[in-house]
Design a protein around this motif. Sequence first.
Motif: not given
Length: 126
Positions: A3-7, A93-99, A115-118
Amino acid sequence: VQLQAFGGGLVQAGGSLRLSCVASGSIRSLNGINAMEWYRQAPGKQRGLVAEITRNGETNHADSVKGRFTVSRDNAKNTVYLQMNSLRPEDTGVYYCAADVTMLNSAGEWEVFRSWGQGTLVTVSS
């Protein structure tokens, strides 16, 4: 699944940001993605659930963001979004995505893997 988070970024209070999280991996693993979630970890605090969405589009939002944030997903693009409006300094804060991914494990049994994004940093200034 990777997972790759951005924005993320710096925004003034009252502003908006849209986070995206793209999943990649084998076709088998991508097809096994069920719920996708966004978590937030504020400085000095534990990570907490912000919003989640099932594969069928059912959503759940934390009380603190209801009416301001909206989670959505595009299964064809293996992407989950978090539209954040009316941002407040406490949203920093830091926002994390997960699946949550259902796959066969080495024993041949169905198992749910997380699974976790960065993470992507959101800073809301007052």
